[in-house]
Design a protein around this motif. Structure first.
Motif, PDB file in Angstrom:
ATOM      1  N   UNK A  99       0.834  -1.207   0.000  1.00  0.00           N
ATOM      2  CA  UNK A  99       0.000   0.000   0.000  1.00  0.00           C
ATOM      3  C   UNK A  99       0.867   1.254   0.000  1.00  0.00           C
ATOM      4  N   UNK A 100       2.048   1.200   0.624  1.00  0.00           N
ATOM      5  CA  UNK A 100       2.941   2.368   0.608  1.00  0.00           C
ATOM      6  C   UNK A 100       3.443   2.656  -0.802  1.00  0.00           C
ATOM      7  N   UNK A 106      11.282  -1.169   7.901  1.00  0.00           N
ATOM      8  CA  UNK A 106      12.361  -0.208   8.099  1.00  0.00           C
ATOM      9  C   UNK A 106      11.747   1.189   8.074  1.00  0.00           C
ATOM     10  N   UNK A 107      11.975   1.982   9.133  1.00  0.00           N
ATOM     11  CA  UNK A 107      11.350   3.315   9.167  1.00  0.00           C
ATOM     12  C   UNK A 107      11.821   4.192   8.016  1.00  0.00           C
ATOM     13  N   UNK A 108      13.055   3.937   7.519  1.00  0.00           N
ATOM     14  CA  UNK A 108      13.533   4.730   6.385  1.00  0.00           C
ATOM     15  C   UNK A 108      12.595   4.598   5.195  1.00  0.00           C
ATOM     16  N   UNK A 109      12.100   3.375   4.985  1.00  0.00           N
ATOM     17  CA  UNK A 109      11.189   3.156   3.854  1.00  0.00           C
ATOM     18  C   UNK A 109       9.858   3.869   4.106  1.00  0.00           C
ATOM     19  N   UNK A 110       9.391   3.761   5.360  1.00  0.00           N
ATOM     20  CA  UNK A 110       8.128   4.439   5.695  1.00  0.00           C
ATOM     21  C   UNK A 110       8.234   5.922   5.380  1.00  0.00           C
ATOM     22  N   UNK A 111       9.358   6.517   5.833  1.00  0.00           N
ATOM     23  CA  UNK A 111       9.549   7.949   5.627  1.00  0.00           C
ATOM     24  C   UNK A 111       9.673   8.255   4.140  1.00  0.00           C
ATOM     25  N   UNK A 112      10.461   7.438   3.430  1.00  0.00           N
ATOM     26  CA  UNK A 112      10.675   7.684   2.003  1.00  0.00           C
ATOM     27  C   UNK A 112       9.353   7.692   1.245  1.00  0.00           C
ATOM     28  N   UNK A 113       8.558   6.617   1.414  1.00  0.00           N
ATOM     29  CA  UNK A 113       7.339   6.519   0.608  1.00  0.00           C
ATOM     30  C   UNK A 113       6.286   7.526   1.033  1.00  0.00           C
TER      31      UNK A 113
END
Lengths: 250, 322
Positions: free
Chosen positions: A149-150, A222-229
């Protein structure tokens, strides 16, 4: 908020009143079915200890679904309203620009998630008939849906942006295919690079959607991915809102 | 000033430039509350552009426009709450059913569901849409679509209803029914409509703004406009007589300033007579003809029509000559 919910309902009903909704769902079903039979075939030939979700996301089908369906879902959102003239009656109603943009985005996002529901069924079937319990856990299923979904939101926001630029749905679809394919090629290229080789390789790795999705499918968030998307999605929605606003200035 | 006496629309020095040409060139007018106002002008006069600016679809290049006391640029949301706008192309979602479409539009304009149901019932009744409420808009005739557009414009009971060429492309029967619908709105709302059909304005509007090439030529009530047009009413008579006899007869009369004779069928001659003063020539012509034993089959005095007023004004604007 009433205007927002009214618009979301209208978006969804437009998908199912036209062919778009059914087209998207049948495309996803077809590609999911292909990948399902391939995975079953693989499982019959050799045993594996990787989660079933991960095996799915290393195939090309997931990316095909994403790249093929999201531009089709979003191409109508602004461009069709402009080409049919309903944009004028929409934008002279007492609605805020961001409400319109968010409603178009939410409508597409809901359709996207609906289209993915059969995937849960496939997973359940595999889980039912395999003896190994590690192959499919709630955790990996949840992170997989989070991941898709992200990445889906990012692609849909890109599609909305392309649609806000264009006056015809076809042009909107072509522009968003271009942008989405560009992003995907960026991550495919990074697969061929060794991560430690210079800064370009590292930057490319940050944008490697294929790697991110593999992590999600393994159950890693990974929070980096959450932030990126999420930030990229917000960025494209912001751009879309600005494009919609520009019309008020000229 | 109280809410009731303030004009609903105030336009001051409005300009709109598109790349390469000026569509609206310094237009100023005000529209009082209540009644039907016609924006009249030939194609390309800037009617649609003005309506698009009034409905906050498009910004002006310069000048100020206030609707209900709110600025259309800075307070667009307030303005849009108070207007019902039907664009020239009357765009509708063709895949929706009539009732669903009106419900969608009513909810979009902020009506809660009970109020929306109430208003939809009222406007569908008023616009004659009850019979087609379950039909898909794409399958309706143009006349019905126009009514759906009108129903959409009035569904939230706006202070100002803006209709851009509401009868364009309709057949005469449909035009009549749409016109009656507009007339029925006049009691409770202010209606601003644009058209290039003069007879429509003459029948429907009480207040008229005449536009030409982006400028206002006249803005007044219909009666004042008709009265202000300075032209002596001519008398037209069809008399059966020899043209030379008629020529002599009219030349002798002092009260006839100028005349024009054109022979038509069966020995009848069409005489167009201009009076030297504003007097009505009909009794004189009738008495003369009876005295000489000439049969008369037509005797009419031309009225000033809006068409004449309009053509006069546009000629004046183009050539500086009446």
């Amino acid at each position: 908020m009433r205007a927002y919910f009214t618009l979301v309902a209208r978006e969804l009903s437009a998908y199912f009143a036209s062919m778009t909704g059914y087209l998207v769902i049948s495309m996803v079903l077809f590609l999911l079915g292909l990948s399902f039979s391939e995975i079953l075939h693989k499982l019959n030939v050799e045993p594996t200890d990787a989660p079933i979700t991960e095996q799915f996301f290393v195939t090309v089908y997931f990316w095909l679904i994403l790249v093929l369906t999201t531009p089709v879902m979003t191409m109508r959102s602004f461009a069709f309203e402009k080409s049919s003239g309903t944009y004028e009656s929409l934008m002279t109603a007492p609605v805020k620009d961001w409400q319109v943009v968010m409603a178009k985005f939410t409508g597409s996002q809901i359709l996207y998630l609906i289209a993915w529901v059969p995937f849960a069924g496939y997973l359940a079937v595999v889980g039912q008939y395999s003896n190994d319990m590690t192959i499919l856990t709630w955790r990996t299923m949840a992170t997989t849906f989070l991941g898709l979904s992200l990445i889906g939101s990012l692609f849909i926001s890109i599609g909305c942006f392309a649609s806000s630029l264009a006056r015809s749905p076809m042009v909107a679809a072509i522009v968003s295919y271009g942008l989405v394919m560009g992003l995907l090629l960026l991550s495919l290229r990074s697969l061929g690079e060794t991560p430690s080789k210079g800064w370009t390789a590292r930057v490319l790795q940050y944008f490697s959607m294929t790697e991110h999705m593999e992590d999600f499918a393994r159950g890693i968030v990974d929070t980096r991915y959450l932030v990126l998307y999420s930030s990229l999605t917000v960025f494209f929605l912001f751009l879309t809102t600005k494009i919609v606003e520009i019309r008020r200035w000229r | 000033m109280s809410e009731g006496t303030k004009p609903i629309v105030e336009v001051v020095e409005l300009r709109k430039e598109y790349p390469g040409h000026t569509a609206v060139n310094g237009v100023s007018f005000t529209i009082p509350r209540g009644g039907i106002v016609g924006l009249l002008g030939p194609n390309g006069a800037g009617k649609s552009t003005i309506l698009k600016i009034l409905s906050c679809y498009m910004p002006a290049t310069s000048g100020s426009v206030r609707v209900g006391g709110f600025d259309v640029f800075r307070e667009a949301h307030q303005v849009r709450k108070r207007i019902g706008y039907m664009p020239e192309t009357n765009p509708l979602h063709l895949d929706m059913r009539v009732r669903d479409y009106l419900k969608f539009r009513a909810r979009l304009k902020g009506l809660d569901s009970a109020r929306a149901r109430d208003r939809i019932a009222t406007v569908m009744d008023g616009c004659g849409l009850i019979d087609v409420s379950r039909r898909i808009i794409g399958q309706l005739s143009k006349g019905y679509r126009q009514r759906v557009g009108l129903a959409d414009a009035i569904v939230c009971e706006p202070d100002l209803i803006i209709l851009d060429e509401p009868t364009v492309g309709l057949d005469p029967n449909q035009i009549r029914s749409v016109r009656e619908l507009i007339l029925s709105l006049a009691g409770n709302h202010t209606v601003l409509l644009s058209t290039h059909i003069l007879s429509e304005v003459e029948l429907v509007c009480g207040h008229i703004i005449i536009l030409h090439e982006g400028k206002v030529l006249a803005a007044d009530t219909k009666d004042n406009l008709l009265a202000s047009a300075a032209s002596d009413p001519r008398v037209c008579a069809e008399i059966q007589a020899r043209p030379d006899a008629l020529h002599d007869c009219w030349t002798e009369m002092d009260s006839i300033d100028d005349f024009d004779l054109s022979p038509i069928d069966n020995g009848f001659v069409r005489c167009t007579l201009a009076p030297s003063s504003g007097a009505d020539l009909r009794p004189l012509v009738f008495e003369t003809a009876r005295g000489k034993g000439w049969p008369v089959r037509e005797l009419t005095r031309s009225r000033n029509t809006l068409e004449e007023v309009f053509i006069q004004m546009i000629r004046k604007d183009l050539g500086g000559q009446p």
